[in-house]
Each structure stands twice: as C-alpha cells, then as structure tokens.
Design an enzyme around this catalytic site. Sequence first.
Site, PDB file in Angstrom:
ATOM      1  CB  ALA A 111      -0.905   0.014   1.233  1.00  0.00           C
ATOM      2  CB  CYS A 112       1.994   3.179  -2.457  1.00  0.00           C
ATOM      3  SG  CYS A 112       2.519   1.505  -2.899  1.00  0.00           S
ATOM      4  N   GLY A 113       1.660   5.726  -1.022  1.00  0.00           N
ATOM      5  CA  GLY A 113       1.188   7.100  -1.006  1.00  0.00           C
ATOM      6  C   GLY A 113       1.386   7.725  -2.368  1.00  0.00           C
ATOM      7  CG  ASN A 169      -4.051   3.818  -2.941  1.00  0.00           C
ATOM      8  OD1 ASN A 169      -4.544   2.929  -3.639  1.00  0.00           O
ATOM      9  ND2 ASN A 169      -4.767   4.557  -2.115  1.00  0.00           N
TER      10      ASN A 169
END
Length: 252
Positions: free
Chosen positions: A19-21, A251
Amino acid sequence: MNGTPEAQGLYDPRNEHDACGVGFVANVKGRKSHDIVAEGLEILLKLDHRGAVGADPLAGDGAGILTQIPDSFFRAQTLGFELPAEGLYAVGQVFLPQDADARRAIEALMEALVAEEGLKLLGWRDVPVDASGLGQSVKAVEPKVRQLFVRRPDGMDQDAFERKCFVVRKRAELKVYADKMKGVADFYICSMSSRTIVYKGMLLAGQVGEYFVDLQQPGYVSALALVHQRFSTNTFPSWRLAHPYRMICHNG
C-alpha cells in the site's frame, strides 16, 4: 527476477501485499514551470510517513516522479546530437547494469530493435546522479541510469509513435529476460515516451530530488507531476518496483 526469495520457514511470497502514497499536481492551463516539479517533490516529502524503512535507515521501498518531457531542459544539455522539434522524439529512461560489457550488450540490443521498428536512434545520455545520500544496501544494487533518445519517422503521428515506443520497450524486455542476458537483474525501462518521463528508484521520499540532479535544475519544467512513495510492509524493495510506472501509479 525481483529479489523475492522462495518460500521458507514462516515466509510465503503468496502473502505479499503493499500500500502506497500518491500525489498529483498540475497547472490547469498547461503552463510549464519548475515550480510544478518542486511542488511534486514537496508532496513526496509530505508522504514520507507512507514509506517503509528497514534496518538501513537510508534504504526505502522506492519513490519517484512522472513529468512531461522537459524539452527545453534537454536542449540546454550537451547531448552530442541534435534534437528535432518537441513531440518528434521520445526518451527512454533505462536502468542498466554497472558492468560496462553487460550494459553495452543490452544497449546494442535496444538500438537494433529501434532500427527494426523503423525508428531512428539519436543517441544516449548519462543521467547525472548523486548517490552520496544512499544507504549501503541501496548502493550495492544501484543500476546505471541512461536515457535513450529516439526520433519519430516522417509521416508518423504521435500516437503511432507512442505505440512504436511501447513495442520497442516490450521487445527489449522480453528478449533480455528470456535470454537471461548478463546484468538482467539490473535492467529495467522506467519509461519510453515522447510525452512523459519517469525518474524513480529504490529511494526514500526525500532522496528523489537529491539523487536525480536533473530535477534540481530550474530549467527542468513541466505542467504536471505525478509522485509516488512506495510502502511495502510485506514485499522486498527493488529499483524496478518503485513507482510511478509508465502510465500509472497506485496506492495498493
């Protein structure tokens, strides 16, 4: 290929998740400026909390930025070849092996594929980097970053040119991986387009603008910037897995 180990003990690669920004900034009137690039990098700094760090505090999961091709910036560089008008050339941002022989073999393959697809090779450019802030674990797997410049043939529209660049990229990747060429683990084409370019790596959010010297230059302008900070609690980081990809980022 991506550094993921085989299943062992309590570890099973099937359980990997991420999971990312992400962030995006643009001038709605399409006006290019260095401020847009700087603001994109500032977004990355704000996303720093999304990035994972391991035992090496200077080693992150990856971060990067996608911008428009900085045409005026490239024209101000000493390239050793002449650029045609904006939109008539594409730039491939390529990770290559540090080993000179392995690198040259892959470059020769890409040049041959460019010719086979009816495009004209303009030349290569070394991307200036500052690796002084990288962690030792990152430096150990750092690729050589180079840019491949390719000219659009007369009579071909830009959309068709983009498709040709896609074919060159895919053919190069499939050939290098299938033949297990020397240095294959360090090879990756971050982007190859006449419209956009991706600067990314196995970097922390704040390292993107420091590592890639181009992004620090006032002449590097764009009307948009798409940024990404990778947060992979259960996956192994690598240079190739950093985002953005050629046309998207996500994300998780």
